[in-house]
Scaffold this motif. Structure first.
Motif, PDB file in Angstrom:
ATOM      1  N   GLY A 111       0.821  -1.211   0.000  1.00  0.00           N
ATOM      2  CA  GLY A 111       0.000   0.000   0.000  1.00  0.00           C
ATOM      3  C   GLY A 111       0.849   1.252   0.000  1.00  0.00           C
ATOM      4  O   GLY A 111       1.816   1.368  -0.771  1.00  0.00           O
ATOM      5  N   TRP A 112       0.493   2.174   0.908  1.00  0.00           N
ATOM      6  CA  TRP A 112       1.140   3.484   0.955  1.00  0.00           C
ATOM      7  C   TRP A 112       1.567   3.789   2.393  1.00  0.00           C
ATOM      8  O   TRP A 112       0.793   3.609   3.337  1.00  0.00           O
ATOM      9  CB  TRP A 112       0.172   4.585   0.500  1.00  0.00           C
ATOM     10  CG  TRP A 112      -0.334   4.408  -0.902  1.00  0.00           C
ATOM     11  CD1 TRP A 112      -1.424   3.719  -1.315  1.00  0.00           C
ATOM     12  CD2 TRP A 112       0.261   4.958  -2.073  1.00  0.00           C
ATOM     13  NE1 TRP A 112      -1.578   3.787  -2.667  1.00  0.00           N
ATOM     14  CE2 TRP A 112      -0.542   4.552  -3.177  1.00  0.00           C
ATOM     15  CE3 TRP A 112       1.384   5.759  -2.326  1.00  0.00           C
ATOM     16  CZ2 TRP A 112      -0.262   4.910  -4.480  1.00  0.00           C
ATOM     17  CZ3 TRP A 112       1.661   6.121  -3.629  1.00  0.00           C
ATOM     18  CH2 TRP A 112       0.855   5.696  -4.696  1.00  0.00           C
ATOM     19  N   ALA A 113       2.814   4.243   2.537  1.00  0.00           N
ATOM     20  CA  ALA A 113       3.267   4.796   3.809  1.00  0.00           C
ATOM     21  C   ALA A 113       2.960   6.284   3.786  1.00  0.00           C
ATOM     22  O   ALA A 113       3.329   6.990   2.831  1.00  0.00           O
ATOM     23  CB  ALA A 113       4.761   4.552   4.001  1.00  0.00           C
ATOM     24  N   VAL A 114       2.257   6.792   4.814  1.00  0.00           N
ATOM     25  CA  VAL A 114       1.832   8.188   4.825  1.00  0.00           C
ATOM     26  C   VAL A 114       2.291   8.849   6.120  1.00  0.00           C
ATOM     27  O   VAL A 114       2.483   8.195   7.149  1.00  0.00           O
ATOM     28  CB  VAL A 114       0.302   8.308   4.679  1.00  0.00           C
ATOM     29  CG1 VAL A 114      -0.175   7.698   3.370  1.00  0.00           C
ATOM     30  CG2 VAL A 114      -0.418   7.639   5.860  1.00  0.00           C
ATOM     31  N   ALA A 115       2.437  10.141   6.058  1.00  0.00           N
ATOM     32  CA  ALA A 115       2.802  10.929   7.243  1.00  0.00           C
ATOM     33  C   ALA A 115       1.804  12.058   7.407  1.00  0.00           C
ATOM     34  O   ALA A 115       1.471  12.766   6.428  1.00  0.00           O
ATOM     35  CB  ALA A 115       4.219  11.491   7.112  1.00  0.00           C
TER      36      ALA A 115
ATOM     37  N   ILE B 244      -1.516   2.631   4.541  1.00  0.00           N
ATOM     38  CA  ILE B 244      -2.864   2.493   3.989  1.00  0.00           C
ATOM     39  C   ILE B 244      -2.820   1.404   2.922  1.00  0.00           C
ATOM     40  O   ILE B 244      -2.010   1.479   1.985  1.00  0.00           O
ATOM     41  CB  ILE B 244      -3.357   3.820   3.377  1.00  0.00           C
ATOM     42  CG1 ILE B 244      -3.321   4.937   4.420  1.00  0.00           C
ATOM     43  CG2 ILE B 244      -4.757   3.651   2.821  1.00  0.00           C
ATOM     44  CD1 ILE B 244      -3.693   6.296   3.857  1.00  0.00           C
ATOM     45  N   ARG B 245      -3.670   0.417   3.048  1.00  0.00           N
ATOM     46  CA  ARG B 245      -3.712  -0.660   2.069  1.00  0.00           C
ATOM     47  C   ARG B 245      -4.125  -0.120   0.701  1.00  0.00           C
ATOM     48  O   ARG B 245      -4.933   0.809   0.596  1.00  0.00           O
ATOM     49  CB  ARG B 245      -4.680  -1.753   2.507  1.00  0.00           C
ATOM     50  CG  ARG B 245      -4.380  -2.313   3.874  1.00  0.00           C
ATOM     51  CD  ARG B 245      -5.348  -3.408   4.246  1.00  0.00           C
ATOM     52  NE  ARG B 245      -5.185  -3.810   5.637  1.00  0.00           N
ATOM     53  CZ  ARG B 245      -5.773  -4.858   6.200  1.00  0.00           C
ATOM     54  NH1 ARG B 245      -6.610  -5.608   5.461  1.00  0.00           N
ATOM     55  NH2 ARG B 245      -5.562  -5.149   7.472  1.00  0.00           N
ATOM     56  N   SER B 246      -3.612  -0.748  -0.329  1.00  0.00           N
ATOM     57  CA  SER B 246      -3.909  -0.278  -1.692  1.00  0.00           C
ATOM     58  C   SER B 246      -5.404  -0.233  -1.954  1.00  0.00           C
ATOM     59  O   SER B 246      -5.927   0.726  -2.551  1.00  0.00           O
ATOM     60  CB  SER B 246      -3.227  -1.194  -2.716  1.00  0.00           C
ATOM     61  OG  SER B 246      -1.830  -1.155  -2.576  1.00  0.00           O
ATOM     62  N   GLU B 247      -6.127  -1.260  -1.467  1.00  0.00           N
ATOM     63  CA  GLU B 247      -7.564  -1.326  -1.743  1.00  0.00           C
ATOM     64  C   GLU B 247      -8.363  -0.326  -0.919  1.00  0.00           C
ATOM     65  O   GLU B 247      -9.561  -0.143  -1.164  1.00  0.00           O
ATOM     66  CB  GLU B 247      -8.093  -2.743  -1.500  1.00  0.00           C
ATOM     67  CG  GLU B 247      -7.941  -3.256  -0.082  1.00  0.00           C
ATOM     68  CD  GLU B 247      -6.626  -3.983   0.178  1.00  0.00           C
ATOM     69  OE1 GLU B 247      -6.609  -4.833   1.092  1.00  0.00           O
ATOM     70  OE2 GLU B 247      -5.634  -3.705  -0.534  1.00  0.00           O
TER      71      GLU B 247
ATOM     72  N   HIS C  83      -5.811   9.647  -1.559  1.00  0.00           N
ATOM     73  CA  HIS C  83      -6.954   9.831  -0.670  1.00  0.00           C
ATOM     74  C   HIS C  83      -7.284   8.495  -0.002  1.00  0.00           C
ATOM     75  O   HIS C  83      -7.225   7.434  -0.644  1.00  0.00           O
ATOM     76  CB  HIS C  83      -8.175  10.327  -1.449  1.00  0.00           C
ATOM     77  CG  HIS C  83      -7.947  11.624  -2.151  1.00  0.00           C
ATOM     78  ND1 HIS C  83      -8.279  12.840  -1.600  1.00  0.00           N
ATOM     79  CD2 HIS C  83      -7.414  11.893  -3.394  1.00  0.00           C
ATOM     80  CE1 HIS C  83      -7.974  13.810  -2.455  1.00  0.00           C
ATOM     81  NE2 HIS C  83      -7.452  13.249  -3.550  1.00  0.00           N
ATOM     82  N   ALA C  84      -7.626   8.548   1.257  1.00  0.00           N
ATOM     83  CA  ALA C  84      -8.035   7.341   1.987  1.00  0.00           C
ATOM     84  C   ALA C  84      -9.532   7.129   1.831  1.00  0.00           C
ATOM     85  O   ALA C  84     -10.313   8.082   1.890  1.00  0.00           O
ATOM     86  CB  ALA C  84      -7.680   7.474   3.460  1.00  0.00           C
TER      87      ALA C  84
END
Length: 537
Positions: free
Chosen positions: A189-193, A238-241, A252-253
């Motif tokens: 997924g995505w690593a976010v801050a 955040i998971r890709s899906e 966007h989540a």
């Protein structure tokens, strides 16, 4: 000559049919209920009749207990007789009850087993040592025995992971590193801050096995793979899906983001130095994986008990079809793999024939911790096991067990703390001996935890022996077990389709009765056709 895989009890008296009138022949011969001859014949399908009509047999090298003797006297006198001590006139031999025989075998292994037994080992735990069964001549609080462990044999080995399967841990397994050893992503997924939406960094994805990316700034995101080290300052993954991107390069989540989600924190599973498993744990494939993850290249393991198999009988063939009174050896190919699954290091399978001198030399000269013999445990003209044990100065711990099949099995202690298990010659009777004496002895010798018995209801009626325990092959069907046909002492068709052995008490079992089940050391899902071919009782 009687074939050793058919002569579980050697030659016996002519068995007269039991009629409905008159006294029972066994009573005429003086056979009291529950007492059986050490050489009582076993014949497929007539165990019950034989138990009632077979007269007792007295052997010059055996001593039996009188009717009023206290528990344990029979084996004590048998031991003295084997050692050459003078004895009184011959008396009836009393076999050991099946549960007590297993207890004797466990204690015999415990006294010569590993220096550091694991959990569940018979010498450990708050309850103290188990009480010896009737006929037991091993150690007790009143009669302690010396430690017969070989002082020159290593107490533990450093075993490479690839060779450690089936061994037993000699000491606790402690983590050599934190697990995980750094913060990792649990998902693709995505690593976010910080809070979103997030600006997507142009750099490539953070991948497992690669150096960590630079720290994330608030409002930024970077692609990340499962198992990759998360960049510093990451708030969540955040998971890709659960995300979407827009044309402007923002992430966007699709649902609420919880700080720390889908991040496996360093040390989440364990910290360096934590105990992962206790000493005495059998090394399974899962244990190998855990050890590798925790940083091990080799494991500290206890030495596996060394076993040598001596197959007796002049009439055994190692190949081809039976002919001219010769039959195939079924035990030689079966016992080695079976013992290996029980944790033994099988040194050799040797065919001795019906040669007393060769048997004596093999028993005395064997380097094994446990010698297994097949056949020759009764009183036939070529049943040499008892005389050989007497000449070797062995001490009989168990001389006959009240179990069918397998009644004439035995357990002896040899010089140097070694042991010998004498199995009957009939194949299913030999398996009964493995489960009764060899399996608990080997577990104790290896320092492995005692097996945990379990119980299950039997679906069908099982005929029992009047006085002895029966071991009957079964298969599991739902929450019940179903007894299989072809369960005579000389038969393997039933056990080949079985996934357990039911312990049937004297008198038998009715449908719905709950019985103890002994596991068999192989996968437990026989093909449906195999079970059907074995037939149900």
């Amino acid at each position: 000559m009687t074939h050793p895989q058919q002569r579980a009890a050697g030659t016996g008296p002519v068995v007269r049919p039991v009629t409905g009138s008159g006294p029972v022949a066994g009573a005429e011969a003086g056979v009291e209920p529950g007492a059986t001859s050490g050489a009582e014949p076993e014949s497929d399908g007539v165990d019950e009749a034989l138990a009632l009509v077979a007269p007792p047999r007295t052997l010059a090298h055996r001593t039996a207990s009188p009717r009023s003797a206290p528990p344990g006297t029979a084996s004590v006198r048998a031991e003295n007789s084997l050692a050459g001590a003078p004895r009184a006139k011959a008396e009836r031999h009393r076999a050991t009850p099946w549960p007590d025989a297993r207890d004797v075998a466990t204690r015999a292994g415990a006294r010569t087993g590993p220096a550091h037994p694991g959990p569940g080992h018979p010498t450990s735990g708050p309850t103290g040592p188990a009480r010896p069964g009737p006929g037991h001549t091993g150690p007790s609080p009143d009669h302690p025995s010396p430690d017969h462990r070989d002082p020159d044999r290593p107490r533990r080995h450093a075993t490479p992971l690839g060779q450690a399967l089936g061994h037993v841990l000699a000491e606790p397994l402690r983590a050599l590193t934190d697990l995980p050893s750094f913060d990792t992503s649990a998902m693709d997924g995505w690593a976010v801050a910080g809070p979103g939406p997030w600006s997507i960094r142009d750099e490539g994805a953070v991948l497992a096995g690669h150096a960590s990316a630079t720290a994330l700034e608030d409002g930024t995101a970077v692609r990340i793979a499962t198992g990759a080290r998360v960049p510093p300052e990451t708030t969540a993954v955040i998971r890709s899906e659960h995300s979407r991107t827009d044309a402007g390069g923002h992430l966007h989540a699709r649902r609420e983001v919880v700080p720390g989600q889908d991040i496996r924190l360093r040390g989440q599973e364990c910290r360096s130095g934590d105990q992962l498993l206790p000493a005495g744990t059998p090394v399974s494939p899962a244990v190998l994986g855990l050890a590798a993850a925790a940083g091990y290249d080799e494991l500290p393991t206890l030495p596996r008990p060394r076993v040598e198999i001596l197959v007796l009988g002049d009439e055994l063939l190692t190949g081809g079809l039976p002919h001219d009174g010769l039959i195939r050896d079924a035990l030689g190919p079966m016992l080695g793999p079976w013992l290996t699954t029980l944790g033994a290091d099988v040194l050799a399978t040797r065919r001795i024939g019906d040669d007393a001198d060769a048997l004596r030399a093999a028993v005395i000269g064997s380097p094994a911790d446990l010698v297994i013999t097949t056949g020759g445990t009764a009183a036939g003209p070529v049943d040499h096991v008892h005389p050989v044990l007497a000449q070797a100065g062995a001490a009989l711990l168990v001389d006959g067990v009240k179990v069918r099949p397998g009644h004439p099995m035995l357990l002896a202690r040899l010089e140097g703390g070694r042991h010998l298990v004498g199995l009957p010659g009939n194949p299913l009777a030999a398996i009964s001996g493995l489960l009764t004496l060899a399996e608990p002895l080997l577990r104790a010798l290896a320092g492995a935890p005692a097996s945990t018995p379990y119980r299950a209801a039997v679906r069908d009626e099982v005929h029992g022996h009047p006085h002895d325990t029966r071991l009957v092959p079964v298969v599991h069907r739902g929450d019940q077990v179903v007894p299989l046909h072809y369960n005579g002492p000389a038969m393997l068709r039933g056990i080949a389709a079985a996934d357990g052995m039911a312990v049937v008490p004297p008198g038998g079992a009715r449908p719905g009765d709950v019985l103890e089940i002994l596991d068999l050391p192989w996968p437990v899902s026989p093909a449906p056709g195999a079970a059907q071919g074995a037939c149900f009782t």
